[in-house]
Scaffold this motif. Sequence first.
Motif, mmCIF file in Angstrom:
data_model
loop_
_atom_site.group_PDB
_atom_site.id
_atom_site.type_symbol
_atom_site.label_atom_id
_atom_site.label_comp_id
_atom_site.label_asym_id
_atom_site.label_seq_id
_atom_site.Cartn_x
_atom_site.Cartn_y
_atom_site.Cartn_z
ATOM 1 N N ALA A 96 0.861 -1.176 0.000
ATOM 2 C CA ALA A 96 0.000 0.000 0.000
ATOM 3 C C ALA A 96 0.902 1.233 0.000
ATOM 4 O O ALA A 96 2.071 1.170 0.398
ATOM 5 C CB ALA A 96 -0.904 0.001 1.224
ATOM 6 N N THR A 97 0.377 2.360 -0.467
ATOM 7 C CA THR A 97 1.158 3.602 -0.474
ATOM 8 C C THR A 97 0.353 4.693 0.202
ATOM 9 O O THR A 97 -0.883 4.639 0.270
ATOM 10 C CB THR A 97 1.500 4.050 -1.903
ATOM 11 O OG1 THR A 97 0.297 4.490 -2.567
ATOM 12 C CG2 THR A 97 2.135 2.918 -2.699
ATOM 13 N N ALA A 98 1.054 5.689 0.704
ATOM 14 C CA ALA A 98 0.369 6.814 1.356
ATOM 15 C C ALA A 98 1.167 8.088 1.164
ATOM 16 O O ALA A 98 2.403 8.068 1.106
ATOM 17 C CB ALA A 98 0.155 6.543 2.841
ATOM 18 N N SER A 100 1.199 11.754 3.083
ATOM 19 C CA SER A 100 0.692 12.443 4.273
ATOM 20 C C SER A 100 1.454 13.735 4.491
ATOM 21 O O SER A 100 2.587 13.898 4.012
ATOM 22 C CB SER A 100 0.797 11.542 5.508
ATOM 23 O OG SER A 100 2.110 11.023 5.642
ATOM 24 N N TYR A 109 -3.331 12.058 6.735
ATOM 25 C CA TYR A 109 -3.258 11.162 5.577
ATOM 26 C C TYR A 109 -4.197 11.683 4.490
ATOM 27 O O TYR A 109 -5.415 11.713 4.685
ATOM 28 C CB TYR A 109 -3.614 9.746 5.997
ATOM 29 C CG TYR A 109 -2.671 9.225 7.052
ATOM 30 C CD1 TYR A 109 -1.432 8.707 6.708
ATOM 31 C CD2 TYR A 109 -2.990 9.317 8.405
ATOM 32 C CE1 TYR A 109 -0.539 8.268 7.680
ATOM 33 C CE2 TYR A 109 -2.115 8.878 9.385
ATOM 34 C CZ TYR A 109 -0.891 8.353 9.017
ATOM 35 O OH TYR A 109 -0.010 7.938 9.976
ATOM 36 N N GLU A 111 -3.685 10.924 0.840
ATOM 37 C CA GLU A 111 -3.785 10.052 -0.333
ATOM 38 C C GLU A 111 -3.338 8.653 0.064
ATOM 39 O O GLU A 111 -2.441 8.485 0.899
ATOM 40 C CB GLU A 111 -2.892 10.549 -1.474
ATOM 41 C CG GLU A 111 -3.312 11.868 -2.095
ATOM 42 C CD GLU A 111 -4.413 11.710 -3.129
ATOM 43 O OE1 GLU A 111 -4.885 10.572 -3.325
ATOM 44 O OE2 GLU A 111 -4.805 12.728 -3.717
ATOM 45 N N ARG A 112 -3.940 7.647 -0.563
ATOM 46 C CA ARG A 112 -3.530 6.270 -0.286
ATOM 47 C C ARG A 112 -3.956 5.367 -1.442
ATOM 48 O O ARG A 112 -5.013 5.573 -2.038
ATOM 49 C CB ARG A 112 -4.149 5.770 1.017
ATOM 50 C CG ARG A 112 -3.761 4.319 1.336
ATOM 51 C CD ARG A 112 -4.448 3.808 2.585
ATOM 52 N NE ARG A 112 -4.288 2.360 2.713
ATOM 53 C CZ ARG A 112 -3.499 1.760 3.589
ATOM 54 N NH1 ARG A 112 -2.792 2.498 4.418
ATOM 55 N NH2 ARG A 112 -3.421 0.447 3.647
ATOM 56 N N ASP A 114 -4.218 1.015 -2.152
ATOM 57 C CA ASP A 114 -4.194 -0.246 -1.417
ATOM 58 C C ASP A 114 -3.227 -1.235 -2.059
ATOM 59 O O ASP A 114 -2.910 -1.155 -3.249
ATOM 60 C CB ASP A 114 -5.592 -0.857 -1.367
ATOM 61 C CG ASP A 114 -6.534 -0.077 -0.468
ATOM 62 O OD1 ASP A 114 -6.046 0.480 0.538
ATOM 63 O OD2 ASP A 114 -7.732 -0.001 -0.785
ATOM 64 N N SER A 122 -7.639 0.010 5.561
ATOM 65 C CA SER A 122 -6.983 1.199 5.026
ATOM 66 C C SER A 122 -7.099 2.356 6.004
ATOM 67 O O SER A 122 -8.098 2.496 6.716
ATOM 68 C CB SER A 122 -7.627 1.614 3.693
ATOM 69 O OG SER A 122 -7.469 0.601 2.731
ATOM 70 N N LEU A 125 -8.734 8.459 4.936
ATOM 71 C CA LEU A 125 -8.227 9.696 4.372
ATOM 72 C C LEU A 125 -8.720 10.864 5.207
ATOM 73 O O LEU A 125 -9.891 10.952 5.565
ATOM 74 C CB LEU A 125 -8.685 9.843 2.919
ATOM 75 C CG LEU A 125 -8.151 8.785 1.947
ATOM 76 C CD1 LEU A 125 -8.584 9.111 0.519
ATOM 77 C CD2 LEU A 125 -6.640 8.677 2.027
#
Length: 248
Positions: A96-98, A100, A109, A111-112, A114, A122, A125
């Motif tokens: 997963a990416t984020a 922040s 946070y 953007e994210r 999966d 998750s 947001l």
Amino acid sequence: MVQVVDRVGALLAAFSQEEPVLGLAECAERSGLSKSSAHRLLSGLAEIGMVERDPDGNWQIGELPLRLAAIRLSHRNMRRDAMAALAPLGRRFDAATAFSVPNGAEMVYVERTDSSIPFAPSARLGGTAPIWEGAAGRAVLARLDAAQRRELCTGPHWSALSDEVRTRIADDVEQSATRGYSVDRGEFFDGIAGVASALGRQGEPVAALSLIVSVERMSPELEREMGRAVVELAREITGKATLPGVSR
């Protein structure tokens, strides 16, 4: 205080693209202030660069709002570029990416994406966490000096931690400053581990990029590989982001 802010807002709103330069009488009339009040506020705003006076004695928007607007646009572009480049890294590592951003002593946070391998709920947001709690916040702390870190690592939640945990967090921040990325091994987020690197110059971190996997998958080898990848990406994006008034 609120009344002063309202008056300042009314003064600044008097300017427009069609009429960017106004005399004192026009500023006062459009803001609903007396000339003396308008002049006093404009003079104060001029001292901090919010407005400026031209050779004819008229007023116009100063350099500071233009700089702030440019910073906002730069960060918006940074977020867009970061997520476009971070998504392939997420696919590469099945992570997963984020994205922040720091807000005082918290990380928000915004953007994210999966993972292709579901492993944990998750992050919401717009959700927040203490800046010291995860890899993203510690990556931001690593870009700050010791005094700034102490100011942000405070409050009842921080005080409730054991001396051992606080020392471990401080050590990770120090190591992050050296290697370029921070590591979360699931200490505060159940079942979640990851690495993160901050965007922005030393002393001016503006965001953090994270790669997130399950605790079970977080081997030393994967940690190093993801760490190197996110550091390289953070450096690339930071290098592209030019803020006004700062030469590169």
